[in-house]
Design a protein around this motif. Sequence first.
Motif, PDB file in Angstrom:
ATOM      1  N   TRP A 181       0.790  -1.266  -0.228  1.00  0.00           N
ATOM      2  CA  TRP A 181      -0.067  -0.100  -0.032  1.00  0.00           C
ATOM      3  C   TRP A 181       0.983   1.208   0.029  1.00  0.00           C
ATOM      4  O   TRP A 181       0.457   2.192  -0.519  1.00  0.00           O
ATOM      5  N   ARG A 182       1.960   1.226   0.445  1.00  0.00           N
ATOM      6  CA  ARG A 182       2.923   2.321   0.872  1.00  0.00           C
ATOM      7  C   ARG A 182       3.042   3.257  -0.449  1.00  0.00           C
ATOM      8  O   ARG A 182       3.360   4.592  -0.496  1.00  0.00           O
ATOM      9  N   TYR A 201       0.966   4.165  -2.783  1.00  0.00           N
ATOM     10  CA  TYR A 201      -0.099   5.131  -2.735  1.00  0.00           C
ATOM     11  C   TYR A 201      -0.115   5.931  -1.590  1.00  0.00           C
ATOM     12  O   TYR A 201      -1.094   7.011  -2.009  1.00  0.00           O
ATOM     13  N   HIS A 202       0.579   5.982  -0.603  1.00  0.00           N
ATOM     14  CA  HIS A 202       0.196   6.864   0.531  1.00  0.00           C
ATOM     15  C   HIS A 202       0.675   8.438   0.039  1.00  0.00           C
ATOM     16  O   HIS A 202      -0.025   9.161   0.711  1.00  0.00           O
ATOM     17  N   LEU A 226      -2.192   9.857  -1.483  1.00  0.00           N
ATOM     18  CA  LEU A 226      -3.287  10.163  -0.663  1.00  0.00           C
ATOM     19  C   LEU A 226      -2.989  11.349   0.056  1.00  0.00           C
ATOM     20  O   LEU A 226      -4.059  12.207   0.491  1.00  0.00           O
ATOM     21  N   ILE A 227      -1.788  11.304   0.694  1.00  0.00           N
ATOM     22  CA  ILE A 227      -1.514  12.691   1.740  1.00  0.00           C
ATOM     23  C   ILE A 227      -1.708  13.930   0.608  1.00  0.00           C
ATOM     24  O   ILE A 227      -2.255  14.862   1.214  1.00  0.00           O
ATOM     25  N   PHE A 229      -2.212   7.870  10.477  1.00  0.00           N
ATOM     26  CA  PHE A 229      -1.974   6.749   9.836  1.00  0.00           C
ATOM     27  C   PHE A 229      -2.028   5.669  11.165  1.00  0.00           C
ATOM     28  O   PHE A 229      -0.846   5.737  12.161  1.00  0.00           O
ATOM     29  N   LEU A 287       7.270   9.624  -0.440  1.00  0.00           N
ATOM     30  CA  LEU A 287       6.342   9.750   0.642  1.00  0.00           C
ATOM     31  C   LEU A 287       6.930  10.942   1.640  1.00  0.00           C
ATOM     32  O   LEU A 287       6.078  11.602   2.235  1.00  0.00           O
ATOM     33  N   TYR A 321     -10.362   3.801   0.789  1.00  0.00           N
ATOM     34  CA  TYR A 321      -9.072   4.508   0.682  1.00  0.00           C
ATOM     35  C   TYR A 321      -9.048   4.773  -1.079  1.00  0.00           C
ATOM     36  O   TYR A 321      -8.544   6.050  -1.315  1.00  0.00           O
ATOM     37  N   VAL A 330      -6.277   6.523   8.842  1.00  0.00           N
ATOM     38  CA  VAL A 330      -5.860   5.877   7.843  1.00  0.00           C
ATOM     39  C   VAL A 330      -5.708   4.532   8.288  1.00  0.00           C
ATOM     40  O   VAL A 330      -4.591   4.596   9.190  1.00  0.00           O
TER      41      VAL A 330
END
Length: 713
Positions: free
Chosen positions: A64-65, A67-68, A71-72, A85, A100, A282, A300
């Motif tokens: 998933w990382r 996409y973080h 998202l942020i 998170f 990230l 998400y 999240v």
Amino acid sequence: MRTVFFISFLSFAVSLLHDFDESLGIVSLLKYRGLLSSPGEVVLVAMDETSEAELGVGNDLTRWRRYHAGLIRELHRQGVALVVFDLQFIRADPEVDSDLADAMREAGNVLASDCIQMFRRATEDFFGREECSESNKDSALSKNGGAGGELAEPLVALRRISANPQLQPALLGHAPFVLANDAEDATIRETWLYLDGLGEMPSLPVVAWAAYLDRMQGFEQSKPWDASYMDWLAELRRTCLAANGDRASQKVDQRLAGIVCGEESRFINFYGPPQTLRMESYSQVLQGKVADLRGKVVFVGKANRQYAAGKTDFFQTPLTDARTGKMAGVEIMATVFANLLEDRFIRTPLAHGAVYAGFALMLALLLSVLPAWTGYAATALFTVSYVLIALWLFARHAVWLPIMTPAFVMLPTAWLTSLVMARRELLIERRRMLAFVRRVFPQWAGTLPFAESGNRKATFAAMTHREIRGVCLATDIEGYTSLAAGRSAEQMWELLNAYYQVLGRPVGARGGAVADVTGDSMMAVWFELSESERHTAACLAALDMQAAVMQFNQTSGLEPIRTRIGLYVGEMILGGLESGQANHYRAIGDTVNTASRIQGINKFLGTQILACRELVDTTAIAYRAVGRFRVVGRAEPVDLAEIVAPEMGPIDGGFAVALSAFQRGDWQVAIEGFQSVLKRGTDGPANFYLALAQGYQNQPPIDWDGVVTLDAK
């Protein structure tokens, strides 16, 4: 007298069911109250099944990382207040961590969870979420330089692991979030706001709450610019704990004081079953398909929409059932934050023990004053009125008064006890116990002020108490509860009968007197000999007891009994007690209590006989100093020694050098010294101090004075 016995019996019965209200009472109160409206500021972004399928990540959290960062940036574009998170970015991912970290710095409002690892007995009983990577699951001892060995049974080694070095500086804040998940009762009811055992560290919801208030309104007492929210809140709590009462809260901003200076844990006020809080997928948020997020606090984490058994990080709560399934950890975190935001935790204004005592007193009063059936009716009416008031207080003000135990345990017990209780039975029981002690300890009779003449009561009254200075010896059976499990009362009676005969003979043979026998514990005193003689006699009696119990174990045919012994010297009162036709003395005072506490320290050190240094220094008994301890209920520390042989004086073997280094706070020298001792063989005190020294090396204690403080008996 009848009423006093009634209350004592009832309190004892209730104490056995103390967890009844916590397991069923809160469930009943929450279901009676129904759903609560959740605060609009809180939104969950769920890493759910839909997002798993759309993003092709499956159950692997590390995938998933990538996409973080997106998202942020999307959340930052919408103007959210905070992004929290429920994830632990421990393992580095060079392909995505740089982007990230940039997204976190650009947003400036991202928080993440730390990992807390707990180790009991080295590598056994490891606790920690799966985000704690495999490289961090090493033994707490080997991780900190130890070689093999085990932690003492009652000790827990704690270790905090934060995000990897590339991501941590980009975070606004970070802290752990640990749920109390009891193996015997897995329902989550409480949350730790602070981990006082880990340097007064705040939990992640508390850090998020403080950061939110700071960014929205600011504080009168500003956070130092170079301090993290976690460190700042920990320092504020240490200030509170170091001060007293109102003086503590005056040093902290009033909006923080109730949490920072309050209890370490709180009961969670759940708004409803799982998915009561606002929850968005998400993938939908990532794609910009969800609006109305400005000013929100977004949590999240992993949260399935369709509950599936076997998923990790999902927990039973008082409002979950077979239909709703368990609640995701991130939703519990968001619920705790919402409780903080609305000051809506479940409160217990009175200790439940005080409520039980008051309830028992009222039942006893009504049943004692009113005629039988009138008393039963009055107690029933009183109980119904109390339950209705408790329901109203919980529904309106989240005030929790116990209802299950008073209504379904105490009231029936009171009715039953009032029918069968009689003073004659109490007197018979007392006479039986006195007859037992006379039969098992015939040497005691010579120390008691019996008078067979008609003036017996006058003689006893004249000798009702006597102040002495002497030695008190306390014993206890290790693992008595396990020993008694599976045996009938008659079998335990026969076992203890034989055991106390073995244990009591060395006391009389060495000039002492048995002062009390309670369950699996015995008290003996020495006071008639000279000081040096009674000190030596008491130490030799302890060694004789140890040898006698070993011989008893070889012939009993049962699992071995291990007896712990503690000795202390000081002032005592021999108090005269009268029960029916029998009289006896009993030792009371701080000396007796301290001897019992010293006996209990054996289970921490793995020893069998401990005594105060004042006692052994006046004898030729072989001993070794094992340090200074501050025990429960006593502010003044005691200097202790382990008794190991009948003669030779003090012994060493390198332990004393390591102990000296530990007491002056030279942790590395102490660790090396205790490890050297352990290389020569098993040593309980060396194991105990090695674990402490390693923990203190990572988290040094404040105002260290060389005294080990024990919070348990």
